[in-house]
Design a protein around this motif. Structure first.
Motif, short mmCIF file in Angstrom:
data_model
loop_
_atom_site.label_atom_id
_atom_site.label_comp_id
_atom_site.label_asym_id
_atom_site.label_seq_id
_atom_site.Cartn_x
_atom_site.Cartn_y
_atom_site.Cartn_z
N ASP A 111 1.03 -1.02 0.08
CA ASP A 111 0.07 0.15 -0.25
C ASP A 111 1.10 1.17 -0.04
O ASP A 111 1.69 1.47 0.94
CB ASP A 111 -0.89 0.04 1.04
CG ASP A 111 -2.14 -0.92 1.30
OD1 ASP A 111 -2.27 -1.50 0.18
OD2 ASP A 111 -2.64 -1.54 2.32
N ILE A 112 0.79 2.31 -1.09
CA ILE A 112 1.57 3.25 -1.20
C ILE A 112 0.57 4.37 -1.83
O ILE A 112 -0.33 3.98 -2.60
CB ILE A 112 2.84 3.01 -2.30
CG1 ILE A 112 3.67 2.16 -1.57
CG2 ILE A 112 3.40 4.28 -2.47
CD1 ILE A 112 4.75 1.37 -2.70
N GLU A 113 1.02 5.61 -1.29
CA GLU A 113 0.29 6.75 -1.78
C GLU A 113 1.21 7.66 -2.17
O GLU A 113 2.13 7.97 -1.93
CB GLU A 113 -0.75 7.37 -1.05
CG GLU A 113 -1.94 6.56 -0.70
CD GLU A 113 -2.84 7.22 0.08
OE1 GLU A 113 -2.69 8.56 0.35
OE2 GLU A 113 -3.92 6.66 0.58
N VAL A 116 -4.27 18.45 -8.10
CA VAL A 116 -3.75 17.32 -7.36
C VAL A 116 -3.93 16.09 -7.81
O VAL A 116 -5.12 15.73 -8.14
CB VAL A 116 -3.67 17.58 -6.04
CG1 VAL A 116 -3.17 15.85 -5.38
CG2 VAL A 116 -3.45 18.57 -5.11
N CYS A 117 -2.95 15.29 -8.44
CA CYS A 117 -3.45 13.82 -9.20
C CYS A 117 -2.57 13.19 -7.99
O CYS A 117 -1.66 13.12 -7.94
CB CYS A 117 -2.78 13.67 -10.27
SG CYS A 117 -3.06 12.44 -11.12
N LYS A 118 -3.75 12.17 -7.29
CA LYS A 118 -3.03 11.31 -6.46
C LYS A 118 -3.03 9.87 -7.09
O LYS A 118 -4.02 9.43 -7.94
CB LYS A 118 -4.15 11.21 -5.30
CG LYS A 118 -4.17 12.43 -4.50
CD LYS A 118 -4.81 12.32 -3.41
CE LYS A 118 -5.04 13.84 -2.65
NZ LYS A 118 -5.88 13.79 -1.25
N PHE A 119 -2.04 9.10 -6.89
CA PHE A 119 -1.93 7.56 -7.18
C PHE A 119 -1.72 6.80 -6.07
O PHE A 119 -1.10 7.28 -5.08
CB PHE A 119 -0.62 7.58 -8.02
CG PHE A 119 -0.61 8.30 -9.29
CD1 PHE A 119 -1.21 7.82 -10.44
CD2 PHE A 119 -0.37 9.55 -9.65
CE1 PHE A 119 -1.23 8.43 -11.60
CE2 PHE A 119 -0.29 10.12 -10.64
CZ PHE A 119 -0.94 9.53 -11.81
N SER A 120 -2.48 5.52 -5.87
CA SER A 120 -2.34 4.83 -4.96
C SER A 120 -2.05 3.38 -5.29
O SER A 120 -2.55 3.19 -6.25
CB SER A 120 -3.28 4.91 -3.67
OG SER A 120 -4.42 4.50 -4.50
N GLN A 174 -3.48 -3.18 -6.89
CA GLN A 174 -3.90 -2.46 -7.90
C GLN A 174 -3.58 -1.14 -7.81
O GLN A 174 -3.52 -0.47 -6.74
CB GLN A 174 -5.47 -2.61 -7.85
CG GLN A 174 -5.67 -4.29 -8.07
CD GLN A 174 -7.38 -4.34 -7.93
OE1 GLN A 174 -8.07 -3.90 -7.24
NE2 GLN A 174 -7.77 -5.29 -9.06
N VAL A 175 -3.41 -0.42 -8.84
CA VAL A 175 -3.10 1.00 -9.07
C VAL A 175 -4.41 1.75 -9.08
O VAL A 175 -5.08 1.37 -9.96
CB VAL A 175 -2.18 1.43 -10.23
CG1 VAL A 175 -1.84 2.84 -10.09
CG2 VAL A 175 -0.89 0.51 -10.13
N PHE A 176 -4.85 2.89 -8.47
CA PHE A 176 -5.87 3.81 -8.37
C PHE A 176 -5.33 5.41 -8.75
O PHE A 176 -4.03 5.33 -8.36
CB PHE A 176 -6.72 3.75 -7.35
CG PHE A 176 -7.36 2.33 -7.01
CD1 PHE A 176 -8.60 2.20 -7.56
CD2 PHE A 176 -6.72 1.29 -6.59
CE1 PHE A 176 -9.30 0.98 -7.29
CE2 PHE A 176 -7.27 0.09 -6.00
CZ PHE A 176 -8.41 0.05 -6.72
N TYR A 177 -6.06 6.11 -9.56
CA TYR A 177 -5.61 7.28 -9.46
C TYR A 177 -7.26 8.31 -9.01
O TYR A 177 -7.96 7.77 -9.50
CB TYR A 177 -5.25 7.87 -10.94
CG TYR A 177 -6.21 7.69 -11.99
CD1 TYR A 177 -6.65 8.92 -12.45
CD2 TYR A 177 -6.72 6.63 -12.48
CE1 TYR A 177 -7.54 8.95 -13.21
CE2 TYR A 177 -7.67 6.69 -13.68
CZ TYR A 177 -8.07 7.81 -13.82
OH TYR A 177 -9.04 7.69 -14.74
N LEU A 201 -6.48 1.84 -12.33
CA LEU A 201 -5.45 2.38 -13.60
C LEU A 201 -4.87 1.21 -14.16
O LEU A 201 -4.35 0.30 -13.16
CB LEU A 201 -4.41 3.28 -13.12
CG LEU A 201 -3.51 3.79 -14.03
CD1 LEU A 201 -4.21 4.41 -15.25
CD2 LEU A 201 -2.46 4.65 -13.36
N GLY A 202 -4.81 0.80 -15.37
CA GLY A 202 -4.09 -0.14 -15.84
C GLY A 202 -3.31 0.17 -17.21
O GLY A 202 -3.67 1.28 -17.62
N LEU A 203 -2.77 -0.99 -17.69
CA LEU A 203 -1.83 -0.68 -18.89
C LEU A 203 -2.26 -1.93 -19.88
O LEU A 203 -2.06 -2.99 -19.66
CB LEU A 203 -0.35 -0.52 -18.46
CG LEU A 203 0.32 -0.33 -19.77
CD1 LEU A 203 0.21 1.17 -20.34
CD2 LEU A 203 1.85 -0.22 -19.32
#
Length: 72
Positions: free
Chosen positions: A11-13, A24-28, A33-36, A51-53
């Motif tokens: 878990d990272i923000e 402000v653009c936040k990523f977690s 799983q990546v969220f923005y 968010l996926g690629l």
């Protein structure tokens, strides 16, 4: 710049802030799983979203991700 690799959950923000501080653009990274999300004047413009690629001919990268390196 963030570099994501497929590994295990963490878990990272992180935030990216506009020069005037209004956007402000936040990523977690939550359970692999990546969220923005995006905020303007502290109000949500885009609520937390996955968010996926997608790469042609490859499996979509969106699960079991881990932050392996970041640069400022």
């Amino acid at each position: 710049m963030f570099k994501w690799a497929r590994l295990r959950k963490t878990d990272i923000e992180r935030e990216i802030v506009s020069p005037n501080g209004r956007v402000v653009c936040k990523f977690s990274l939550e359970k692999g799983q990546v969220f923005y999300s995006v905020y303007k004047n502290e109000r949500p413009v885009i609520k937390p979203s996955k968010l996926g690629l997608a790469i042609s001919g490859e499996e979509v990268l969106q699960n079991n991700l881990k932050l392996v390196r970041e640069r400022t």
